[in-house]
Design an enzyme around this catalytic site. Structure first.
Site, short mmCIF file in Angstrom:
data_model
loop_
_atom_site.label_atom_id
_atom_site.label_comp_id
_atom_site.label_asym_id
_atom_site.label_seq_id
_atom_site.Cartn_x
_atom_site.Cartn_y
_atom_site.Cartn_z
N CYS A 128 0.83 -1.20 0.00
CA CYS A 128 0.00 0.00 0.00
C CYS A 128 0.88 1.26 0.00
O CYS A 128 1.58 1.52 -0.95
CB CYS A 128 -0.96 -0.06 1.18
N HIS A 129 0.86 2.04 1.07
CA HIS A 129 1.73 3.22 1.20
C HIS A 129 3.08 2.86 1.83
O HIS A 129 3.95 3.72 1.95
CB HIS A 129 1.05 4.31 2.06
#
Length: 183
Positions: free
Chosen positions: A117-118
């Protein structure tokens, strides 16, 4: 993809702080544990628990096993960097966390560094994105490209020790690839 690797005797570190995406810590920890691995939650700033972000609100608290500043990379077979927007943004400003991630790439015992994800923001900050083929949540694509990475939109991408995925839907493939490298 199968999640049936034998990880008996293997140790995995998940590095997170407040604001991690709940599913990106809880699900991998469960899946690695089911395969026999011991999983430690590492954090910063002497936290004993860290609070999840669960899609659109605060989620559950997770116990911290060890501070990253006192953890020994040689004790682990893999390092996992969950996302959420808040978690990696805070961690990338912490010198101990960034140094730990950077050193993981040069530590022989570490077979995989997973970021979802991030989480790949931390690969940028630690210098590991440059020259790598990676994926991530689409909103940080430009950040990865600006750091010298080749960005692709795939469920799971493996570049040397680095394993990256886009979002919580990719967790089974993400865990399977890390497990394969560690086993």
């Amino acid at each position: 993809m199968s999640n049936t690797q034998n990880l008996q005797g293997k140790k995995i570190a998940i590095l997170a702080t407040n604001g991690f995406e709940q599913s990106e810590v809880v699900e991998p920890k469960t899946l690695f544990t089911e395969q026999g691995a011991k999983v430690d939650i590492l954090s910063i700033e002497d936290q004993t628990t860290i609070k999840a972000w669960d899609e659109d609100n605060w989620g559950k608290e997770v116990d911290v096993d060890l501070q990253v500043s006192s953890a020994n990379l040689e004790d682990y077979d893999a390092l996992v960097l969950p996302g959420g927007q808040i978690n990696p943004d805070v961690l990338r400003t912490n010198d101990d966390a960034v140094a730990f991630i950077s050193k993981a790439n040069d530590t022989d015992s570490i077979k995989a560094i997973g970021a979802i994800c991030h989480g790949p923001w931390l690969l940028v900050e630690s210098g590991l994105a440059d020259g790598a083929t990676l994926t991530s949540f689409p909103s940080i694509k430009t950040d990865l490209q600006n750091a010298g990475a080749t960005w692709v939109d795939e469920e799971v991408v493996n570049h040397e020790k680095l394993v990256t995925s886009r979002n919580p839907n990719d967790i089974p493939a993400f865990v399977a690839k890390i497990s394969e490298l560690v086993a």
